[in-house]
Design an enzyme around this catalytic site. Structure first.
Site, short mmCIF file in Angstrom:
data_model
loop_
_atom_site.label_atom_id
_atom_site.label_comp_id
_atom_site.label_asym_id
_atom_site.label_seq_id
_atom_site.Cartn_x
_atom_site.Cartn_y
_atom_site.Cartn_z
N LYS A 1 30.22 -72.33 0.99
CA LYS A 1 29.83 -73.73 0.78
C LYS A 1 31.12 -74.54 0.90
CE LYS A 1 27.40 -77.15 -1.45
NZ LYS A 1 26.35 -77.84 -0.77
N ASP B 1 18.45 -83.54 9.38
CA ASP B 1 18.63 -83.40 7.94
C ASP B 1 20.08 -83.69 7.52
OD1 ASP B 1 17.68 -82.60 5.31
OD2 ASP B 1 18.81 -80.75 5.54
N ASP C 1 -1.60 -92.52 -9.41
CA ASP C 1 -2.00 -92.29 -8.02
C ASP C 1 -1.35 -93.40 -7.18
OD1 ASP C 1 -3.18 -92.20 -5.59
OD2 ASP C 1 -5.23 -91.96 -6.34
N HIS D 1 24.60 -87.59 6.72
CA HIS D 1 25.86 -87.24 6.07
C HIS D 1 27.05 -87.15 7.04
CE1 HIS D 1 23.07 -86.58 2.92
NE2 HIS D 1 22.81 -85.31 3.15
N LYS E 1 23.30 -73.90 7.89
CA LYS E 1 22.84 -73.14 6.72
C LYS E 1 23.24 -71.68 6.94
CE LYS E 1 20.04 -76.59 5.30
NZ LYS E 1 20.77 -77.72 4.78
C1 BG6 Z 1 20.59 -82.81 1.64
C2 BG6 Z 1 19.90 -81.96 2.66
O1 BG6 Z 1 20.61 -84.15 2.03
O2 BG6 Z 1 21.94 -82.36 1.47
C3 BG6 Z 1 19.94 -80.49 2.26
O3 BG6 Z 1 18.54 -82.39 2.77
C4 BG6 Z 1 21.35 -80.06 1.97
O4 BG6 Z 1 19.38 -79.68 3.29
C5 BG6 Z 1 22.03 -81.02 1.01
O5 BG6 Z 1 21.28 -78.76 1.42
C6 BG6 Z 1 23.51 -80.69 0.86
O6 BG6 Z 1 24.08 -81.51 -0.12
P1 BG6 Z 1 25.40 -81.08 -0.90
O7 BG6 Z 1 25.73 -82.24 -1.75
O8 BG6 Z 1 25.03 -79.85 -1.67
O9 BG6 Z 1 26.44 -80.78 0.14
#
Ligand code: BG6
Length: 489
Positions: free
Chosen positions: A343, A233, A90, A238, A338
């Site tokens: 990708k 996010d 905990d 990033h 998204k």
């Molecule tokens: C994360 C985000 O930091 O990075 C996610 O919270 C996202 O929403 C992810 O999907 C993407 O990471 P990668 O390495 O798959 O491009």
């Protein structure tokens, strides 16, 4: 790669969470398999409300699920599982920390790594409890997962709470993009190749495009994502880190602080997105139902557990400007979303054309040199150059051709290590250069907070069909400057 000899205890707070199970334990397994974990490493998982045997069984099942089958062999898995132990823990109860202290003291003189993979709001509490139970020493390290806060004020609070118990040199703030091989390669590309070093400025570059696109939607992550949205996010961390690595001046050496100092200078030079330019410089969108890879998918507001009146964005495009001598007049177009068609994470540097063009003017567009740095998938770098089309009857007809390096092929790699493998190794070895310093995070929040200011009063995000490249307005933003996103070419 050298192996640290110091034995190590790695403790995961939130050991049954998605990140630990899907990424962190598989990453440690790969390090162990490659012989890169110090001998006698202990991995201690702290999970609330789960008995140790149940936690171990779940973790073993997930290891087999998230590590590719060809990398799993009985002896290596058994050796790795022997390093793992779990406590039903905990995070708020002092008693648990007292037994943790007893466990840690069984093996003195080893490096302790505390990995917080919980909500950032309890980082301070965990740190205090560890301190009060005498679990901390001068050599120990703490790893903080993102998101660190939700705004400048909340991130400041989290950082201040942790700083009461850990010095900055002990704190490793994760941005997993910094652990990606190709992201690190940006430093090599820019600073080990004079060819690019001399061209890397507003005299030669017209604009930079940074796209981080994902096919996935929100699915099971609604509870987290809807509070944050794509700007917090993805952009705050990033995309801004990528922008910094592209835009920064050469650091004086490769030490953590030399690199971080240069990144901070970039963040401080970002043109603030004030009210008068927000609409022309920032586009936000939310996906509605559509098709991805030929499959019908629901819209953001139709995902399981959705709040059907949410105006959280799942897409952002931003025209950012770095106001310094190197980059004056060179926009950085950032885009992330998204439910986009593929990708893809890539940086494209668009070089300026020659001042006097001697070829057929209709072919002028072909004369643009493009440097594309692909972070994923198919990590590599390509430079598009104009060449003469081959053949006797073609005259001086031009054609673009790529000079291409695929890292997998060039270095004969059968797998690209996951970013977390690199990052965990750096923590174990005590190297901070791939982690984010407190002032970087806070400058990034300052810039994002300005974009977010009054966002909710500005109406709903623009809709875009799942499987498209985002709202039309993001094309208008780029096309209005006489430019195109890479997929329009
Ligand atoms: C994360 C985000 O930091 O990075 C996610 O919270 C996202 O929403 C992810 O999907 C993407 O990471 P990668 O390495 O798959 O491009």
């Amino acid at each position: 790669m050298s192996i640290s000899d110091t034995p190590c205890d790695i403790l995961f707070f939130g050991a049954l969470g998605d990140l630990t199970q899907r990424k962190l334990l598989p990453a440690l397994y790969q390090l162990d398999r490659a012989g890169l974990l110090p001998a006698d490493t202990r991995i201690i998982g702290l999970a609330r409300g789960s008995e140790p045997a149940a936690s171990a069984a779940t973790s073993e099942a997930n290891l087999r699920r998230f590590v590719s089958e060809q990398d799993l062999d009985t002896a290596t898995v058994a050796a790795f599982l022997a390093k793992l132990q779990f406590l039903n823990f905990d995070f708020g109860a002092a008693l648990g920390y007292a037994s943790l202290k007893t466990l840690l003291d069984e093996k003195p003189d080893r490096a302790r790594v505390f990995y917080y993979s919980t909500a950032a709001s309890i980082y301070g509490m965990i740190s205090k409890n560890l301190h009060d139970a005498d679990c901390l020493d001068k050599e120990c390290r703490v790893v903080l997962e993102k998101p660190i806060g939700h705004s400048l004020a909340s991130s400041h609070q989290v950082n201040a709470d942790v700083a009461e118990y850990f010095a900055e040199s002990q704190i490793y703030r994760i941005d997993h993009y910094l652990g990606k091989e190709t992201v690190q390669n940006l430093i090599a590309l820019r600073f080990a190749n004079n060819l690019f070093g001399t061209q890397w400025n507003q005299n030669h570059i017209s604009h930079v495009e940074i796209t981080v696109a994902e096919k996935v939607g929100i699915e099971g992550r609604w509870g987290y994502f809807d509070k944050y949205g794509q700007l917090r996010d993805m952009v705050q961390n990033h995309l801004l880190q990528l922008l910094c690595l592209v835009a920064m001046d050469p650091p004086s050496d490769l030490t953590a602080d030399a690199i971080r100092d240069e990144k901070v200078k970039v963040l401080r030079s970002l043109r603030p997105i004030t009210d008068d330019i927000r609409d022309s410089h920032v586009i936000r969108g939310q996906y509605c139902a559509g098709e991805v890879e030929g499959k019908a998918v629901p819209g953001y507001l139709e995902e399981p557990d959705a709040n059907t009146s949410s105006n959280t964005e799942s897409f952002v495009a931003i025209k950012a400007e770095v106001r310094n001598w190197r980059w004056a007049g060179v926009p950085f177009y950032l885009r992330t979303g998204k439910r986009l068609p593929e990708k893809l994470s890539q940086i494209t540097i668009h070089f300026k054309q020659q001042p006097h063009y001697i070829f057929d003017p209709e072919q002028r567009a072909l004369a643009e040199n493009l440097l594309t740095i692909k972070l994923q998938p198919d990590e590599g770098i390509s430079l598009h150059i104009a060449t003469k089309d081959q053949g006797l009857g073609k005259g001086m007809q031009l054609r673009q051709a790529p000079l291409q390096v695929s890292f997998a092929k060039a270095f004969d790699m059968d797998r690209v290590p996951d970013a977390y493998e690199r990052l965990l190794l750096e923590v174990i070895q005590g190297n901070q250069y791939l982690f984010v310093r407190r002032d970087e995070i806070e400058h990034a929040w300052t810039w994002c907070d300005q974009i977010l200011a009054n966002w909710s009063d500005k109406g709903d995000p623009l809709p875009y069909a799942a499987g498209s490249w985002g709202p039309e307005a993001s094309y208008s933003m780029m096309n209005g400057d006489g430019r195109k996103w890479h997929e329009q070419k």
